[in-house]
Design a protein around this motif. Structure first.
Motif, PDB file in Angstrom:
ATOM      1  N   VAL A  55       0.842  -1.202   0.000  1.00  0.00           N
ATOM      2  CA  VAL A  55       0.000   0.000   0.000  1.00  0.00           C
ATOM      3  C   VAL A  55       0.881   1.258   0.000  1.00  0.00           C
ATOM      4  N   VAL A 114      -6.928   1.892   1.035  1.00  0.00           N
ATOM      5  CA  VAL A 114      -7.705   0.649   0.980  1.00  0.00           C
ATOM      6  C   VAL A 114      -9.146   0.921   1.396  1.00  0.00           C
ATOM      7  N   ARG A 152      -7.700   0.404  -3.054  1.00  0.00           N
ATOM      8  CA  ARG A 152      -7.613  -1.020  -3.379  1.00  0.00           C
ATOM      9  C   ARG A 152      -8.621  -1.736  -2.481  1.00  0.00           C
ATOM     10  N   LEU A 183      -9.391  -4.776  -0.981  1.00  0.00           N
ATOM     11  CA  LEU A 183      -8.551  -5.939  -0.695  1.00  0.00           C
ATOM     12  C   LEU A 183      -9.256  -7.282  -0.821  1.00  0.00           C
TER      13      LEU A 183
END
Length: 174
Positions: free
Chosen positions: A45, A52, A155, A157
């Motif tokens: 990250v 995230v 993102r 996850l």
């Protein structure tokens, strides 16, 4: 006669128990593995320059109609076509780190194709995901979006596995 059978049963049970115990990882060993995975993720990250988002957060954003672009980085035929987060577009990224743009690894698509998909608004939230936490296709996609100057890159996850695991409906291409 019953006594030898009972003794044999006890011996077999103890032996099996010892074998299982020897093969199973204890909670301390499992924690070391969890820690290694967490550290690796945090470093990805940081290196990628993105943030995230969790499954419940993404679901809230979708339900609230938050303006964003969602991108599934999995292969079209094998994954995206069968199931994807509602509203997601597909753009293939490879699993290994993609430090330089590689048209072969992106299914023949160029960096310009990716920019076109992301749009001109560099402030618009971009959510990029793949199949599951350990899948690094989403890292590549998110890192490239950040590298291209997009400011609100996330993102997701857990990816499609977490989405389905939470009981949320997936979309598919008929």
């Amino acid at each position: 006669m019953a006594k030898p059978v009972l003794q044999l049963a006890i011996i077999c049970t103890l032996a099996l128990g010892l074998c299982v115990q020897a093969m199973a990882k204890d909670k301390f060993e499992m924690e070391v593995e969890k820690e290694a995975e967490a550290v690796s993720l945090v470093r990805d990250v940081r290196r990628g320059g993105y943030d995230v988002v969790s499954t419940p957060e993404l679901k809230k954003w979708i339900d609230a109609g938050k303006g964003m672009t969602i991108i599934d980085t999995m292969p079209y035929e094998e994954s995206y076509k069968k199931q994807h987060v509602p509203g997601a577009a597909q753009f293939l990224f490879p699993i290994p780190d993609m430090k330089e743009w590689d048209v072969k690894e992106t299914g023949g698509k160029t960096q310009e194709d990716f920019v076109k998909l992301l749009g001109a608004d560099k402030e618009k939230p971009i959510v990029i995901y793949c199949g599951f936490v350990k899948c690094t296709r989403s890292h590549n996609g998110a890192a490239w979006a950040a590298r291209l100057g997009y400011k609100n890159v996330y993102r997701y996850l857990g990816g499609i596995f977490a989405w389905k695991g939470a009981g949320y409906p997936a979309q598919k291409i008929e």
